[in-house]
Design an enzyme around this catalytic site. Structure first.
Site, short mmCIF file in Angstrom:
data_model
loop_
_atom_site.label_atom_id
_atom_site.label_comp_id
_atom_site.label_asym_id
_atom_site.label_seq_id
_atom_site.Cartn_x
_atom_site.Cartn_y
_atom_site.Cartn_z
N HIS A 240 0.84 -1.20 0.00
CA HIS A 240 0.00 0.00 0.00
C HIS A 240 0.88 1.26 0.00
O HIS A 240 0.64 2.19 -0.78
CB HIS A 240 -0.91 -0.02 1.23
N GLU A 241 1.89 1.27 0.87
CA GLU A 241 2.75 2.45 0.97
C GLU A 241 3.63 2.61 -0.27
O GLU A 241 3.84 3.73 -0.76
CB GLU A 241 3.62 2.36 2.23
N HIS B 92 1.63 4.23 -2.91
CA HIS B 92 1.55 5.68 -2.75
C HIS B 92 2.72 6.35 -3.45
O HIS B 92 2.56 7.36 -4.14
CB HIS B 92 1.57 6.05 -1.26
N GLU C 202 -6.62 6.84 -1.63
CA GLU C 202 -6.47 5.69 -0.74
C GLU C 202 -6.96 4.41 -1.39
O GLU C 202 -6.36 3.35 -1.24
CB GLU C 202 -7.23 5.93 0.57
#
Length: 291
Positions: free
Chosen positions: A146-147, A150, A223
């Site tokens: 997830h990070e 980003h 997100e």
């Protein structure tokens, strides 16, 4: 105390840069010689003020993040856990087509993580000790994905640009409101009277709240994309499991404001309009519906 000091020093640096830039551009005055608004000067001033803070914060984001949470950057892995973290981030970064981020751990009992940095090839991915102690390897892998997503999506830069644009409009429109109120209500015919300063500040506060809603909407929107990216890098079921784990640990310690929007989970404001992250239920459902 450290966070307050960093906040004050950052804002002092921003004010100095803004003052020097406006003086060099010759737009430190927004009134023309006849007492009217110089719209060109006002627009340039608004852009400088609107973007300066966001850009400086972005450029300093890694430095500030490390110091505000006391993150320990893993340069040489000291144990199997640190080695696993570095290897996992390296593999995911290669899959995502970005440079290897710095990997860090910060001491916090809460489950959280964040990514920051001005360059997708020179970012920082940090996880809390609470995350490493309370998540399985599969769940932690999904959070890292997830990070990394980003970073790969350029979310830090895009959010900075969005913030800069809305800041510009807030400053520009609030000064126009102040000018109109000062001339029409307070009947001031020259310069910037008390009506200008008071009404422009009130307008800036009101418009700032509305602008923040736009920024928070974009934060929630990306997100979902980061969740999708995490599912692609680690696996859909792993990403769903990680979000479900977070759902069981709703009370998250707040991250510093500079990196809150890039954490794996975040709180909301006084209403949904001010939430940096969508509700976990919605994120889980969106992943379940994804092909």
């Amino acid at each position: 105390m450290k966070r307050i000091f960093l906040f004050l020093m950052t804002n002092l640096a921003i004010l100095v840069v803004i003052s020097i830039t406006l003086r060099l551009l010759g737009v430190d005055r927004i009134m023309n010689q006849s007492g009217g608004l110089n719209f060109n000067a006002l627009l340039i001033m608004s852009m400088v003020m609107g973007f300066a803070g966001s850009i400086i914060s972005l450029l300093m984001s890694k430095w500030m993040a490390k110091r505000s949470v006391g993150a320990h950057v893993i340069e040489t892995p000291a144990n199997a856990t640190e080695q696993w973290l570095v290897n996992t981030v390296k593999r995911q970064a290669e899959q995502a087509g970005i440079g290897m981020p710095e990997v860090a751990i910060y001491d916090s009992p809460e489950i959280n993580a964040f990514a920051t940095g001005w360059n997708r090839d020179s970012a920082l991915v940090a996880v809390s000790t609470g995350l490493m102690n309370n998540m399985t390897a599969d769940e932690a892998e999904a959070v890292l994905g997830h990070e990394v997503s980003h970073v790969a999506n350029g979310d830090m830069v895009t959010l900075t640009l969005v913030q800069g644009v809305v800041n510009t409009f807030v400053i520009f429109l609030s000064r126009i409101v102040g000018f109109v109120v000062d001339r029409m209500i307070f009947k001031n015919e020259r310069g910037e009277g008390i009506g200008f300063f008071v009404s422009s500040m009130i307008a800036q506060l009101v418009l700032g709240v509305l602008a923040n809603m736009i920024v928070m909407w974009f934060s929630r929107y990306r997100e979902f994309h980061a969740d999708t990216g995490g599912a692609q890098l680690a696996g859909k079921q792993k990403m769903i499991a990680a979000l479900e784990r977070l759902k069981l640990n709703q009370e998250q310690a707040a991250l510093p404001k500079a990196v809150a929007a890039f954490g794996i989970s975040g709180g909301g404001g006084i209403s949904r309009l001010f939430m940096t992250h969508p509700p976990l239920e919605e994120r889980i459902e969106a992943l379940r519906r994804a092909v």
